[in-house]
Scaffold this motif. Structure first.
Motif, PDB file in Angstrom:
ATOM      1  N   GLY A  48      17.752  34.162  38.692  1.00  0.00           N
ATOM      2  CA  GLY A  48      19.072  34.656  39.475  1.00  0.00           C
ATOM      3  C   GLY A  48      18.943  35.386  40.430  1.00  0.00           C
ATOM      4  N   CYS A  49      17.738  36.034  40.791  1.00  0.00           N
ATOM      5  CA  CYS A  49      17.246  36.846  42.115  1.00  0.00           C
ATOM      6  C   CYS A  49      17.217  36.249  43.370  1.00  0.00           C
ATOM      7  CB  CYS A  49      16.288  37.793  41.821  1.00  0.00           C
ATOM      8  SG  CYS A  49      14.734  36.982  41.855  1.00  0.00           S
ATOM      9  N   GLY A  50      16.934  34.571  43.103  1.00  0.00           N
ATOM     10  CA  GLY A  50      16.746  33.772  44.128  1.00  0.00           C
ATOM     11  C   GLY A  50      15.538  33.216  44.449  1.00  0.00           C
ATOM     12  N   LEU A  51      14.517  33.768  43.719  1.00  0.00           N
ATOM     13  CA  LEU A  51      13.249  33.421  44.015  1.00  0.00           C
ATOM     14  C   LEU A  51      12.662  32.711  42.687  1.00  0.00           C
ATOM     15  CD1 LEU A  51      11.892  37.014  44.758  1.00  0.00           C
ATOM     16  CD2 LEU A  51      12.473  35.128  46.239  1.00  0.00           C
ATOM     17  N   ASP A  52      11.533  31.863  42.806  1.00  0.00           N
ATOM     18  CA  ASP A  52      11.240  30.767  41.918  1.00  0.00           C
ATOM     19  C   ASP A  52      10.107  31.286  41.048  1.00  0.00           C
ATOM     20  OD1 ASP A  52      12.907  29.034  43.181  1.00  0.00           O
ATOM     21  OD2 ASP A  52      11.273  28.179  44.604  1.00  0.00           O
ATOM     22  N   GLY A  53      10.156  30.469  39.719  1.00  0.00           N
ATOM     23  CA  GLY A  53       8.894  30.706  39.007  1.00  0.00           C
ATOM     24  C   GLY A  53       8.899  32.056  38.180  1.00  0.00           C
ATOM     25  N   HIS A  54      10.075  32.890  38.025  1.00  0.00           N
ATOM     26  CA  HIS A  54       9.995  33.999  37.386  1.00  0.00           C
ATOM     27  C   HIS A  54      10.350  33.865  35.926  1.00  0.00           C
ATOM     28  CE1 HIS A  54      11.241  36.960  41.245  1.00  0.00           C
ATOM     29  NE2 HIS A  54      10.006  36.028  41.315  1.00  0.00           N
ATOM     30  N   TRP A  55       9.832  34.606  35.169  1.00  0.00           N
ATOM     31  CA  TRP A  55      10.042  34.578  33.643  1.00  0.00           C
ATOM     32  C   TRP A  55      11.547  34.500  33.294  1.00  0.00           C
ATOM     33  CZ3 TRP A  55       8.093  39.371  30.199  1.00  0.00           C
ATOM     34  CH2 TRP A  55       8.264  39.051  28.895  1.00  0.00           C
ATOM     35  N   GLU A  56      12.340  35.588  33.899  1.00  0.00           N
ATOM     36  CA  GLU A  56      13.796  35.532  33.643  1.00  0.00           C
ATOM     37  C   GLU A  56      14.267  34.223  33.798  1.00  0.00           C
ATOM     38  OE1 GLU A  56      17.177  37.922  35.608  1.00  0.00           O
ATOM     39  OE2 GLU A  56      15.852  39.073  34.621  1.00  0.00           O
ATOM     40  N   GLY A  57      13.835  33.421  34.760  1.00  0.00           N
ATOM     41  CA  GLY A  57      14.335  32.039  35.303  1.00  0.00           C
ATOM     42  C   GLY A  57      14.358  30.872  34.193  1.00  0.00           C
ATOM     43  N   TYR A  58      13.593  31.185  33.310  1.00  0.00           N
ATOM     44  CA  TYR A  58      13.435  30.312  32.208  1.00  0.00           C
ATOM     45  C   TYR A  58      13.770  30.662  30.638  1.00  0.00           C
ATOM     46  CZ  TYR A  58      10.040  28.141  35.336  1.00  0.00           C
ATOM     47  OH  TYR A  58       9.313  27.670  36.492  1.00  0.00           O
ATOM     48  N   CYS A  59      13.832  31.989  30.466  1.00  0.00           N
ATOM     49  CA  CYS A  59      14.005  32.393  29.098  1.00  0.00           C
ATOM     50  C   CYS A  59      15.125  33.503  28.931  1.00  0.00           C
ATOM     51  CB  CYS A  59      12.561  33.392  28.572  1.00  0.00           C
ATOM     52  SG  CYS A  59      11.235  32.297  28.739  1.00  0.00           S
ATOM     53  N   SER A  60      15.837  33.934  30.021  1.00  0.00           N
ATOM     54  CA  SER A  60      17.042  34.772  29.784  1.00  0.00           C
ATOM     55  C   SER A  60      18.163  33.976  29.184  1.00  0.00           C
ATOM     56  CB  SER A  60      17.420  35.561  31.088  1.00  0.00           C
ATOM     57  OG  SER A  60      17.772  34.520  31.915  1.00  0.00           O
ATOM     58  N   GLY A  61      19.145  34.715  28.687  1.00  0.00           N
ATOM     59  CA  GLY A  61      20.343  33.985  27.990  1.00  0.00           C
ATOM     60  C   GLY A  61      21.076  33.249  29.095  1.00  0.00           C
ATOM     61  N   ASN A  62      21.050  33.939  30.364  1.00  0.00           N
ATOM     62  CA  ASN A  62      21.844  33.136  31.300  1.00  0.00           C
ATOM     63  C   ASN A  62      21.037  31.927  31.726  1.00  0.00           C
ATOM     64  OD1 ASN A  62      23.776  34.924  31.495  1.00  0.00           O
ATOM     65  ND2 ASN A  62      23.042  36.071  33.357  1.00  0.00           N
ATOM     66  N   ASN A  63      19.775  31.720  31.710  1.00  0.00           N
ATOM     67  CA  ASN A  63      18.955  30.652  32.379  1.00  0.00           C
ATOM     68  C   ASN A  63      18.585  29.549  31.434  1.00  0.00           C
ATOM     69  OD1 ASN A  63      19.347  31.582  35.228  1.00  0.00           O
ATOM     70  ND2 ASN A  63      17.862  33.189  34.600  1.00  0.00           N
ATOM     71  N   ILE A  64      18.491  30.005  30.114  1.00  0.00           N
ATOM     72  CA  ILE A  64      18.248  29.038  29.073  1.00  0.00           C
ATOM     73  C   ILE A  64      19.101  27.545  29.233  1.00  0.00           C
ATOM     74  CG2 ILE A  64      17.993  28.469  26.716  1.00  0.00           C
ATOM     75  CD1 ILE A  64      17.244  31.253  26.116  1.00  0.00           C
ATOM     76  N   PRO A  65      20.258  27.695  29.326  1.00  0.00           N
ATOM     77  CA  PRO A  65      20.953  26.578  29.641  1.00  0.00           C
ATOM     78  C   PRO A  65      20.620  25.696  30.830  1.00  0.00           C
ATOM     79  CG  PRO A  65      22.488  28.213  29.723  1.00  0.00           C
ATOM     80  CD  PRO A  65      21.246  28.995  29.171  1.00  0.00           C
ATOM     81  N   LYS A  66      20.352  26.627  31.886  1.00  0.00           N
ATOM     82  CA  LYS A  66      19.988  25.927  33.289  1.00  0.00           C
ATOM     83  C   LYS A  66      18.709  25.104  33.209  1.00  0.00           C
ATOM     84  CE  LYS A  66      22.477  29.485  35.842  1.00  0.00           C
ATOM     85  NZ  LYS A  66      22.569  30.701  36.683  1.00  0.00           N
ATOM     86  N   TYR A  67      17.684  25.892  32.482  1.00  0.00           N
ATOM     87  CA  TYR A  67      16.418  25.278  32.026  1.00  0.00           C
ATOM     88  C   TYR A  67      16.656  24.096  31.042  1.00  0.00           C
ATOM     89  CZ  TYR A  67      11.644  25.450  30.832  1.00  0.00           C
ATOM     90  OH  TYR A  67      10.045  25.091  30.394  1.00  0.00           O
ATOM     91  N   ALA A  68      17.402  23.949  30.069  1.00  0.00           N
ATOM     92  CA  ALA A  68      17.706  22.584  29.544  1.00  0.00           C
ATOM     93  C   ALA A  68      18.232  21.439  30.020  1.00  0.00           C
ATOM     94  CB  ALA A  68      18.368  23.215  28.313  1.00  0.00           C
TER      95      ALA A  68
END
Length: 326
Positions: free
Chosen positions: A177-197
């Motif tokens: 969400g900060c705009g950078l790639d590969g961050h832990w939060e980008g895969y596992c936060s509540g906001n990003n789990i559906p995007k990852y799926a």
């Protein structure tokens, strides 16, 4: 005397009023505004503080100090949140210390990253927690509050512990969400789990009951389908891998004896979030593997930590309170 604790999260805003023993006398909460700007979020924080004071039967000016646990990043010098990663881009700046100070008519307003408030709450409200521990939240975002040798780490600008922005995937499959790639939060936060799926399904579009294309598709859908949907199980397995890697990095950085985990994703799904982390750590950690446990303070850990900060002058030091809670 009366004290205020406030918790500004990406999903909810809450506040409590407590006395000198940290007994909560009043509380209020509401959803975090998604705009139109940061002032709307400031007004929500002031609104829940007023509501908590009303619930406690006091005027806001009767409070002698306040603590605030907030999403980041923070600008401590200005007393604001600057460019929060998990709110819309229109919310660039959220003033906090100044407006709260004006409402309560006190200069004793202590601002912390929410996870730093969380570790203050963990240590203040429980004598079981050691001097070396981490409070980790897995919620709308991911972050950590860290205590080393009894000292809570804050950093010069208040942003120590933004571990969700550690790079866990150098290939950068997901954008945070900060705009950078590969961050832990980008895969596992509540906001990003559906995007990852969605991204995983695009790579391998197997049959699934998950409402992948529904704009309201959420992490809740993924966890509810666990055990009954092969693709949902695959997503959860992948999330578990990144979570374990992130926690292993935190352990190597700070050598805690305990990692206490909170946040909505973990609190609502402890077996599918914490159990895999525990199972994987022995194969990932070079030093002592700490106890990984669910916080005993539930979703009140940040607001209770903020209240503890108010009572202790921003330190969380129990010795500064005449009758600290057991």
């Amino acid at each position: 005397m009366y004290y205020v604790g406030a918790d500004l999260g990406a999903t909810n805003v809450r506040a409590v009023v407590g006395d000198e023993t940290a007994t909560i006398l009043g509380s209020d909460s509401r959803g975090t505004p998604r705009g139109p700007n940061g002032i709307a979020v400031t007004e929500a924080v002031l609104g829940v503080i007023r509501g908590a004071c009303e619930d406690a039967g006091i005027d806001p000016t009767a409070a002698v100090a306040a603590g605030i646990g907030s999403i980041g990043p923070l600008d401590l010098a200005a007393g604001v949140v600057q460019g929060p990663a998990n709110l819309p881009d229109t919310i660039e700046r959220i003033p906090l210390v100044g407006p709260v100070s004006q409402l309560l008519e006190t200069d004793e307003v202590h601002l912390h990253n929410d996870t730093i408030a969380g570790v203050i709450g963990e240590r203040f409200h429980s004598e079981r927690n050691p001097d070396d521990m981490v409070y980790l939240t897995i919620s709308s975002g991911i972050g950590a509050g860290v205590a080393v040798d009894g000292n809570v780490l804050s950093g010069w600008d208040g942003n120590a512990g933004e571990v969700g922005h550690m790079t866990v995937d150098p290939n950068g499959f997901m954008t945070c969400g900060c705009g950078l790639d590969g961050h832990w939060e980008g895969y596992c936060s509540g906001n990003n789990i559906p995007k990852y799926a969605r991204e995983l399904h695009e790579e391998d579009p197997i049959e699934t009951s998950l409402p992948i294309e529904d704009p309201d598709f959420s992490a809740v859908d993924v966890f509810e389908a666990a055990g009954e949907d092969i693709f949902a199980d695959h997503v959860i397995d992948q999330v578990a891998h990144w979570n374990a890697m992130g926690v292993a990095n935190v352990i190597h950085a700070y050598a805690p004896l305990v990692v206490s985990v909170g946040g909505a994703v973990a609190l609502n799904n402890p077996e599918r979030v914490l159990d895999p982390i525990r199972e994987k750590l022995a194969d990932m950690v070079f030093i002592n593997v700490p106890e990984v446990r669910l916080t005993e303070l539930g979703d009140e850990v940040v607001v209770k930590g903020a209240l503890a900060s108010a009572l202790t002058g921003g330190t969380g030091d129990r010795s500064r309170v005449d009758s600290p809670p057991e």
